[in-house]
Design a protein around this motif. Structure first.
Motif, PDB file in Angstrom:
ATOM      1  N   VAL B  51       1.018  -1.088  -0.070  1.00 22.49           N
ATOM      2  CA  VAL B  51      -0.186  -0.188   0.347  1.00 22.49           C
ATOM      3  C   VAL B  51       1.222   1.000   0.117  1.00 22.49           C
ATOM      4  CG1 VAL B  51      -1.651   1.114   1.443  1.00 22.49           C
ATOM      5  CG2 VAL B  51      -2.018  -0.947   1.027  1.00 22.49           C
ATOM      6  N   ILE B  52       2.406   0.783   0.802  1.00 27.44           N
ATOM      7  CA  ILE B  52       3.321   2.310   0.681  1.00 27.44           C
ATOM      8  C   ILE B  52       3.013   2.817  -0.553  1.00 27.44           C
ATOM      9  CG2 ILE B  52       5.178   3.261   1.916  1.00 27.44           C
ATOM     10  CD1 ILE B  52       4.105   2.115   4.078  1.00 27.44           C
ATOM     11  N   LYS B  53       3.854   1.498  -0.810  1.00 23.50           N
ATOM     12  CA  LYS B  53       4.323   1.955  -2.726  1.00 23.50           C
ATOM     13  C   LYS B  53       3.723   1.936  -3.528  1.00 23.50           C
ATOM     14  CE  LYS B  53       6.928  -1.925  -6.127  1.00 23.50           C
ATOM     15  NZ  LYS B  53       8.078  -0.382  -5.996  1.00 23.50           N
ATOM     16  N   SER B  55       1.777   4.027  -2.895  1.00 20.16           N
ATOM     17  CA  SER B  55       1.030   5.395  -2.993  1.00 20.16           C
ATOM     18  C   SER B  55       2.035   6.178  -3.653  1.00 20.16           C
ATOM     19  CB  SER B  55       0.588   5.751  -1.848  1.00 20.16           C
ATOM     20  OG  SER B  55       2.665   5.832  -0.437  1.00 20.16           O
ATOM     21  N   VAL B  57       5.459   7.037  -2.419  1.00 18.53           N
ATOM     22  CA  VAL B  57       5.174   8.308  -1.447  1.00 18.53           C
ATOM     23  C   VAL B  57       7.362   8.057  -2.028  1.00 18.53           C
ATOM     24  CG1 VAL B  57       5.202   7.069   0.383  1.00 18.53           C
ATOM     25  CG2 VAL B  57       6.003   9.143   0.726  1.00 18.53           C
ATOM     26  N   VAL B  59      10.396   7.338  -0.223  1.00 12.87           N
ATOM     27  CA  VAL B  59      10.832   6.318   0.681  1.00 12.87           C
ATOM     28  C   VAL B  59      12.173   5.607   1.022  1.00 12.87           C
ATOM     29  CG1 VAL B  59       8.831   4.660   1.740  1.00 12.87           C
ATOM     30  CG2 VAL B  59       9.816   5.931   3.045  1.00 12.87           C
ATOM     31  N   GLY B 155      -1.025   0.437   6.418  1.00 13.54           N
ATOM     32  CA  GLY B 155      -0.290   1.209   5.386  1.00 13.54           C
ATOM     33  C   GLY B 155      -0.601   2.240   4.735  1.00 13.54           C
ATOM     34  N   GLU B 156      -1.446   2.722   4.534  1.00 14.79           N
ATOM     35  CA  GLU B 156      -2.211   4.202   4.258  1.00 14.79           C
ATOM     36  C   GLU B 156      -1.986   5.012   5.394  1.00 14.79           C
ATOM     37  OE1 GLU B 156      -6.431   1.939   2.536  1.00 14.79           O
ATOM     38  OE2 GLU B 156      -6.578   3.319   4.257  1.00 14.79           O
ATOM     39  N   SER B 159       0.421   5.968   4.777  1.00 13.83           N
ATOM     40  CA  SER B 159       1.256   6.631   3.331  1.00 13.83           C
ATOM     41  C   SER B 159       0.945   8.312   3.650  1.00 13.83           C
ATOM     42  CB  SER B 159       0.483   6.095   2.249  1.00 13.83           C
ATOM     43  OG  SER B 159       0.676   4.722   2.010  1.00 13.83           O
ATOM     44  N   LEU B 162       3.468   9.785   6.178  1.00  9.46           N
ATOM     45  CA  LEU B 162       4.548  10.672   5.210  1.00  9.46           C
ATOM     46  C   LEU B 162       4.560  11.973   4.445  1.00  9.46           C
ATOM     47  CD1 LEU B 162       5.941   6.804   4.940  1.00  9.46           C
ATOM     48  CD2 LEU B 162       6.908   8.708   6.358  1.00  9.46           C
ATOM     49  N   SER B 163       3.786  11.607   3.886  1.00 11.74           N
ATOM     50  CA  SER B 163       3.210  12.374   2.650  1.00 11.74           C
ATOM     51  C   SER B 163       2.303  13.650   3.314  1.00 11.74           C
ATOM     52  CB  SER B 163       1.484  12.284   1.921  1.00 11.74           C
ATOM     53  OG  SER B 163       1.807  10.577   1.769  1.00 11.74           O
TER      54      SER B 163
END
Lengths: 520, 371
Positions: B51-53, B55, B57, B59, B155-156, B159, B162-163
């Motif tokens: 999910v993070i990937k 998005s 972002v 990182v 994960g959301e 994200s 971090l965003s």
């Protein structure tokens, strides 16, 4: 020039008498009035009047009543009256959900007229035409307000009105041959607990809807709840949150589609009186508590009236008698073969009905609508200012306006200072404001519910806001003062845990002594 | 570029299907040898990282080797830094503490850990409330309020954190079962400390709550209704964990396990504290119904705290043979949130929708179930 009260709180201190319970007062043999003995000649004619009483109704021992002189009784009750923060004494808007409004004293004078006070419910109807005219007149006014076709005033309060509704639903479905099939009542978690309790008394299963992210009952849940087993729905709008459910007509449509009936709990109509009607939302029934919207005094559990209106379809099932008009005469109609019978005696608590009738007539159609508008305006004036108090919030919905009341939260203030809403409410009593206590169901953390109605002036609303701001300031600066409140009231903190302990609480002196282990 | 710390507890969550009360004190090797267990936390870490990937972002992942995150991270992200390894082949509590300290020293923006209450306690011991953290739920015991509702929700949350330049954080309880109270037959979660987590009430698990004494009256009404009107003589009843389900056995004056899964048949507890495979064996070929209650303050019906009741078990019993019971106060504590299930996709979809929850005697609430 008027005093500027809105920016400051009062230097209030309530009378503290440390007054005992009346059962602890008095002296054996003491009397208020000494009545003359019955003269022998009279006794000889009348005989022993008590002999006609059935034995089971005759006391074996004398009642243990307080034995006191008249002056001591008067003094006791005057002291007790000083130990209350009654509706006529304080700005009562902290009693949200109760719809505290002014009960004009002229209406008290009207109902104390001997023409009403000295009548008996068993008198022939031809001798009480004035009383019946008032009842019939209020019926007509409430029909216009609700769009319903007939009202009964027999229920002695909101819960009895709800029980009547459950009884009507059962009678209606039985008459249609669906009494056994339709065994479920739908209600919502926001609704008064009687909306779930009364149908159970009638043998119904209860399905409860919770609220959605908009703070109103979950419509999708309703669609999943209805079936051929649905007898009806009991719903309120707006609920005690003050949020108006704009899908209400969809709710009634979904229930009607499966053959259920729709009952509108309008115990509190105050924010929408004359603005929206039960009929246009397609309800089959609705009821109004006359001690809320229609200004009759709150009875502290005493005689009241849940005025219940129904459509023509349900009219044959109403309790008997109904007050009707034949020509120019008002009559009592007992000839209703489908009637559910009686919920309470006679036609209802007539002084309460007459007070509400007098109030409605004094305002007129325009005045009733104006009352609702002012109540909503007052509420939103408070909403704007309370939202500006750091630490206060109005959860459940982001809508800009609410209807007639708001369930607020002190959660942010509590997390910041450790002071709870209970502490704050007790501290408000130190400034002469009634504390709040009614927040069912407890979905809002650290709740407080404010309902200003139309009765209070802007100066009084400002004074209440000043009280809130002062206590919030103390929460941050001197939290211990708030946590140990009240300091200027009749009594200090009491141990409320006993209220939840059936082995300790008592509603009579005798029961109190029994539970405390005292000699009876 | 933002920096994301990652710690995976390789054995977290395995105990659930085995009917264990957690895997604290076990090694993966020991669990494998004894129960034939397969790891679950790596899969959950991967779900969150995907999910993070997705998005987009930018990182860098800072993590440790030996199954603690490096291998999974490397398979998904370009920039991955390894700051440590387990002391010996198997990870222990000390390795989690070591990893958390080193990752925090590397100045990460947020530390995402994959595990349960035991892992959360180790993270707290290492970094306290100074380091912003978020848990990916993968434990058996999850009484703490530091996890996302699911790996994807965690994960959301990462994200979004971090965003956004600034996102409010709050302290959330790190809780674990009070073992002394548990031995006395009470489920009381004990507070061990606080972690700092990003605020998004919908994406973070509410902490579980022990039952208040007044709740017993309502639980009693539910139990009476179950015994009077629901439970029949021909059906085996699988009772999930919790004080509400246990009240049924109390009324029957039968033994029960508060955190385990028991079977009641004809008014008797005939099996206690069953794991997944034992359950499958017990219910095979029998007319069976499942009685469950949302665990603590989370609102999870299945997949948390009762992982013994797996998708296999649920399918075997049948989706229509699930009875949900809960007090109204428990449901109110969830706010407007629905009830959740977290099993395999087919089960999640099958269980989704509106379900009747028995809340008293002849009293039900309609609640949405989602995943």
């Amino acid at each position: 020039m008027a005093m500027q009260r809105e920016q400051r709180v009062r230097n209030f201190h309530q009378a503290k008498w440390d007054e005992p319970c009346i059962f602890e007062l008095g002296t054996e043999g003491e009397r208020g009035q000494l009545l003359p003995e019955v003269e022998p000649d009279i006794e000889a004619v009348v005989g022993d009047v008590f002999a006609s009483l059935p034995e089971v109704l005759q006391r074996k021992t004398r009642a243990k009543l307080p034995e006191m002189a008249e002056m001591q009784v008067l003094r006791h009750y005057l002291r007790m009256s000083q130990a209350t923060l009654g509706a006529d004494l304080n700005v009562d808007i902290g009693q949200g959900t109760c719809t505290m409004k002014y009960s004009p004293k002229v209406n008290e004078r009207i109902v104390r007229n001997h023409k009403l006070m000295e009548t008996h419910p068993l008198q022939d109807e031809s001798t009480v035409q004035g009383t019946l005219e008032a009842v019939y007149g209020l019926d007509e006014i409430l029909q216009e307000i609700s769009g319903m076709n007939k009202f009964t005033f027999q229920p002695g309060g909101g819960s009895q009105a709800i029980l009547t509704i459950a009884s009507l639903m059962k009678a209606y479905h039985e008459a249609n041959g669906e009494g056994d099939q339709r065994d479920e009542i739908i209600t919502t978690i926001f609704s008064h607990p009687s909306n779930a309790a009364a149908p159970k008394v009638k043998g119904y299963k209860v399905v409860t809807l919770y609220y959605d992210e908009h703070g109103v009952p979950d419509f999708e849940a309703l669609k999943n709840a209805v079936s051929e087993r649905t007898a009806g729905i009991f719903i309120t709008n707006p609920e005690d949150t003050g949020i108006y459910n704009d899908k209400i007509k969809e709710f009634t449509r979904v229930v009607h589609e499966v053959g259920g009936l729709c009952a509108y709990d309008q115990a509190n109509l105050n924010g929408i009186m004359g603005i929206t009607r039960a009929k246009e939302a397609d309800f089959d029934m609705c009821f109004f508590n006359l001690h809320k919207t229609f200004s009759a005094p709150h009875g502290c559990g005493g005689p009241a009236c849940g005025a219940l209106g129904v459509t023509d379809v349900l009219k044959p099932f109403l309790p008997v008698p109904l007050v009707e008009k034949t020509g120019s005469a008002y009559t009592l109609n007992y000839d209703m073969p489908l009637s559910i019978g009686k919920i309470r005696g006679f036609i209802g608590v007539t002084p309460v009905i007459v007070k509400a009738y007098a109030w409605a007539r004094s305002l007129g159609a325009e005045g009733l609508v104006e009352a609702a508008k002012v109540a909503v305006l007052n509420n939103n004036y408070l909403l704007k200012h309370i939202r500006e108090i750091p630490g206060a919030s109005a959860p459940l919905s982001d809508v800009k306006y609410r209807i007639e009341q708001v369930r607020y939260s002190w959660i942010d203030l509590c997390e910041e200072t450790g002071v709870s809403t209970h502490d704050i409410s007790l501290r408000m009593a130190d400034y002469g404001f009634h504390l709040w206590s009614s927040h069912h169901p407890f979905i809002v953390p650290e709740p407080f519910t404010i309902e200003p109605t139309e009765s209070y002036s802007k100066v009084e609303l400002d004074e209440y806001l000043a009280g809130l701001r002062q206590v919030v300031k103390e929460c941050r600066e001197t939290p211990e003062v708030v946590k140990t409140a009240p300091h200027n009231s009749v009594i200090h903190r009491v141990d409320e845990s006993v209220l939840d302990d059936p082995s300790k609480w008592a509603i009579t002196w005798r029961l109190f002594k029994k539970k405390q282990g005292f000699e009876l | 570029m933002k920096r994301l710390g990652l710690i995976v507890n390789p054995i977290a969550g395995i105990g659930g299907r085995l009917g264990l009360k957690g895997t604290d004190g076990y090694t993966l090797q020991a669990l494998n040898a004894k129960y034939g267990a397969t790891p679950v936390s790596a899969k959950r870490a991967q779900e969150a990282l995907e999910v993070i990937k997705a998005s987009g972002v930018d990182v860098e992942i800072v993590t440790c080797g030996g199954g603690m995150g490096f291998e999974i991270a490397k398979s998904l992200f370009d920039v991955v830094t390894c700051v440590g390894q387990p002391e010996v082949g198997e990870t222990t509590s000390a390795d989690t503490v070591m990893a958390a300290k080193r990752i925090a020293e590397a100045s990460v923006d947020i530390l995402m850990f994959v595990g349960g209450d035991g892992t959360a306690r180790d993270i707290y011991a290492a970094v306290g409330a100074d380091q912003v953290c978020i848990g990916v739920p993968s434990g058996v015991k999850m009484h703490s309020g530091v996890y996302g509702l699911s790996p994807m929700k965690s994960g959301e949350l990462v994200s979004v954190f971090l965003s956004h330049g600034h996102m409010r954080t709050e302290t959330a309880e790190v809780m674990d079962i009070d073992e002394e109270a548990y031995r006395d037959g009470k489920v009381y979660a004990k507070l061990f400390g606080y972690l700092s987590i990003p605020v998004d009430r919908r994406k973070t698990q509410n902490k579980k709550s022990g039952s208040h004494e007044s709740e017993r009256y309502f639980q009693d009404a539910i139990a009476c209704y179950m015994l009077d009107h629901i439970m029949d003589e021909d059906t085996y009843y699988v009772l999930g964990p919790g004080t509400t389900t246990a009240q049924i056995q109390r009324k029957l004056e039968q033994p029960f396990t508060l955190l385990g899964v028991d079977i009641v048949y004809r008014g008797k507890t005939i099996a206690r504290d069953l794991n997944e495979s034992q359950l499958v064996q017990w219910i095979e070929g029998k007319r069976t119904k499942l009685v469950i209650t949302p665990t603590g303050g989370q609102g999870f019906l299945l997949g948390r705290g009762n992982q013994q009741i797996s998708g296999v078990v649920v399918r075997s019993i049948g989706m229509d043979n699930i009875i949900v019971i809960a007090t109204k106060n428990k449901l109110l504590s969830l706010g407007a949130s629905p009830l959740y299930v977290d099993l395999d996709d087919a089960c999640n979809e099958g269980l989704g929708g509106y379900r009747k929850v028995i809340t008293g005697y002849d009293d039900v609430v309609l609640k949405k179930v989602t995943y």
